[in-house]
Design a protein around this motif. Structure first.
Motif, PDB file in Angstrom:
ATOM      1  N   ARG A 133       0.838  -1.204   0.000  1.00 38.54           N
ATOM      2  CA  ARG A 133       0.000   0.000   0.000  1.00 38.54           C
ATOM      3  C   ARG A 133       0.872   1.252   0.000  1.00 38.54           C
ATOM      4  O   ARG A 133       2.061   1.196   0.278  1.00 38.54           O
ATOM      5  CB  ARG A 133      -0.943   0.008   1.204  1.00 38.54           C
ATOM      6  N   LEU A 134       0.229   2.378  -0.355  1.00 35.84           N
ATOM      7  CA  LEU A 134       0.909   3.676  -0.382  1.00 35.84           C
ATOM      8  C   LEU A 134       2.186   3.601  -1.225  1.00 35.84           C
ATOM      9  O   LEU A 134       2.127   3.214  -2.386  1.00 35.84           O
ATOM     10  CB  LEU A 134       1.179   4.144   1.051  1.00 35.84           C
ATOM     11  N   ALA A 135       3.327   3.927  -0.649  1.00 33.40           N
ATOM     12  CA  ALA A 135       4.565   3.941  -1.430  1.00 33.40           C
ATOM     13  C   ALA A 135       4.997   2.553  -1.870  1.00 33.40           C
ATOM     14  O   ALA A 135       5.860   2.423  -2.745  1.00 33.40           O
ATOM     15  CB  ALA A 135       5.685   4.606  -0.618  1.00 33.40           C
ATOM     16  N   ASN A 136       4.398   1.518  -1.279  1.00 38.38           N
ATOM     17  CA  ASN A 136       4.740   0.134  -1.637  1.00 38.38           C
ATOM     18  C   ASN A 136       3.756  -0.481  -2.623  1.00 38.38           C
ATOM     19  O   ASN A 136       3.814  -1.686  -2.878  1.00 38.38           O
ATOM     20  CB  ASN A 136       4.786  -0.728  -0.376  1.00 38.38           C
ATOM     21  N   LYS A 137       2.854   0.310  -3.185  1.00 38.91           N
ATOM     22  CA  LYS A 137       1.783  -0.254  -4.019  1.00 38.91           C
ATOM     23  C   LYS A 137       2.325  -0.997  -5.242  1.00 38.91           C
ATOM     24  O   LYS A 137       1.697  -1.962  -5.707  1.00 38.91           O
ATOM     25  CB  LYS A 137       0.830   0.864  -4.459  1.00 38.91           C
ATOM     26  N   GLN A 138       3.462  -0.577  -5.768  1.00 40.95           N
ATOM     27  CA  GLN A 138       4.009  -1.245  -6.951  1.00 40.95           C
ATOM     28  C   GLN A 138       4.239  -2.731  -6.698  1.00 40.95           C
ATOM     29  O   GLN A 138       4.175  -3.543  -7.632  1.00 40.95           O
ATOM     30  CB  GLN A 138       5.306  -0.568  -7.390  1.00 40.95           C
ATOM     31  N   ASN A 139       4.488  -3.112  -5.436  1.00 37.62           N
ATOM     32  CA  ASN A 139       4.698  -4.528  -5.123  1.00 37.62           C
ATOM     33  C   ASN A 139       3.508  -5.382  -5.532  1.00 37.62           C
ATOM     34  O   ASN A 139       3.674  -6.538  -5.938  1.00 37.62           O
ATOM     35  CB  ASN A 139       4.954  -4.715  -3.626  1.00 37.62           C
ATOM     36  N   VAL A 140       2.295  -4.827  -5.425  1.00 37.44           N
ATOM     37  CA  VAL A 140       1.090  -5.582  -5.766  1.00 37.44           C
ATOM     38  C   VAL A 140       1.125  -5.990  -7.234  1.00 37.44           C
ATOM     39  O   VAL A 140       0.873  -7.151  -7.595  1.00 37.44           O
ATOM     40  CB  VAL A 140      -0.180  -4.754  -5.468  1.00 37.44           C
ATOM     41  N   PHE A 141       1.475  -5.037  -8.095  1.00 34.10           N
ATOM     42  CA  PHE A 141       1.497  -5.314  -9.538  1.00 34.10           C
ATOM     43  C   PHE A 141       2.682  -6.204  -9.909  1.00 34.10           C
ATOM     44  O   PHE A 141       2.563  -7.076 -10.776  1.00 34.10           O
ATOM     45  CB  PHE A 141       1.520  -3.993 -10.306  1.00 34.10           C
TER      46      PHE A 141
END
Length: 286
Positions: free
Chosen positions: A261-269
């Motif tokens: 989430r937030l600044a780590n959202k790219q991890n989801v994709f």
């Protein structure tokens, strides 16, 4: 009377108490800060039991003596573990603790001092819920579902640690003809991500199988095994069904949620993309 007090939608609450034995008794503050989630389980006289994520993002069970409520006097009964807590109930003088282990249900039994006694033998790799009742009850009822089986109801004998089927729907699907597995694949940054893969037994890993990959990765919501008629048709037609438990969800507690989430959202994709790459590399699909 136990009064949880919430402010907004954040999962943090205060707790107040009021004795019902004395007319016009005051409401007394037990936990006065919005610092964590506190859920009342039961009590033995002044010793009150709560499940909480206070100093434990994956949950733990504590005891608070309401005659000595200072935090320095709180006692930990069941410490935080790798598997996040989903629910805790007090039945037959036992704590019934439901956890998520790699997105699957794990149910444990503890005595009142916090000593682990046993695990509940669930019907398979799936999702269970409903382990609740009155403290004096000797049995509880719970539901169980998986990718292969619709929701069924079981009776659980707490003292004898034994489950019996009470009611299950009749379906024509031959469960033995299908395979459910869980794999752990590396994401872009090397983090191991769990994924369920369901298909007919004897599937040829030649890259030609129609494959449906699903993920979510948000709002602390875990994707756990469950039955779907739509997915059943897909499987009967020869399709592969895969569910990737992306970061951002609730499979491993608050830390897993924060990692997507937030600044780590790219991890989801990245996690979802890596799931597709794994299915291609292993020959499920192209």
């Amino acid at each position: 009377l136990v009064i949880p007090n919430w402010q907004g939608t954040e999962p943090k609450n205060r707790v107040f108490l009021k004795t019902l034995k004395t007319p016009d008794s005051p409401v007394v503050e037990l936990i006065g800060e919005f610092d964590a989630y506190y859920s009342y389980i039961g009590n033995d006289g002044p010793m009150f039991y709560f499940s909480t994520d206070q100093q434990a993002p994956r949950g733990r069970v504590i005891a608070i003596d309401i005659t000595k409520p200072a935090r320095a006097n709180w006692k930990e009964l069941i410490p935080q573990q790798a598997e996040p807590l989903e629910s805790v109930s007090l039945v037959s003088n036992r704590f019934l603790v439901t956890r998520r282990k790699d997105a699957k249900s794990l149910v444990e039994v503890y005595d009142i001092s916090g000593k682990k006694l046993s695990e509940v033998a669930l019907p398979g790799l799936g999702s269970a819920g409903g382990f609740s009742g009155r403290r004096e009850d000797k049995e509880v009822y719970y539901s169980f579902t998986s990718y292969m089986t619709p929701g069924a109801v079981y009776r659980y004998d707490v003292l004898n640690n034994a489950s019996t089927l009470v009611k299950a729907p009749t379906v024509s699907m031959d469960e033995a003809a299908y395979e459910v597995k869980q794999v752990f694949y590396p994401s872009k940054d090397g983090t191991k991500i769990p994924m369920f893969i369901v298909h007919k037994k004897g599937l040829a890993l030649d890259g030609t199988n129609p494959t449906y990959l699903y993920g979510y990765g948000g709002f602390n919501i875990p994707l756990t095994p469950g039955y779907s008629t739509v997915n059943r048709v897909w499987l009967e037609l020869g399709g592969v069904y895969a569910v990737a438990n992306l970061r951002g969800g609730g499979e491993y507690g608050q830390e897993w949620h924060d990692a997507g989430r937030l600044a780590n959202k790219q991890n989801v994709f990245d996690d979802f993309h890596a799931a597709a790459e794994y299915l291609i590399a292993e020959g499920y699909t192209s």
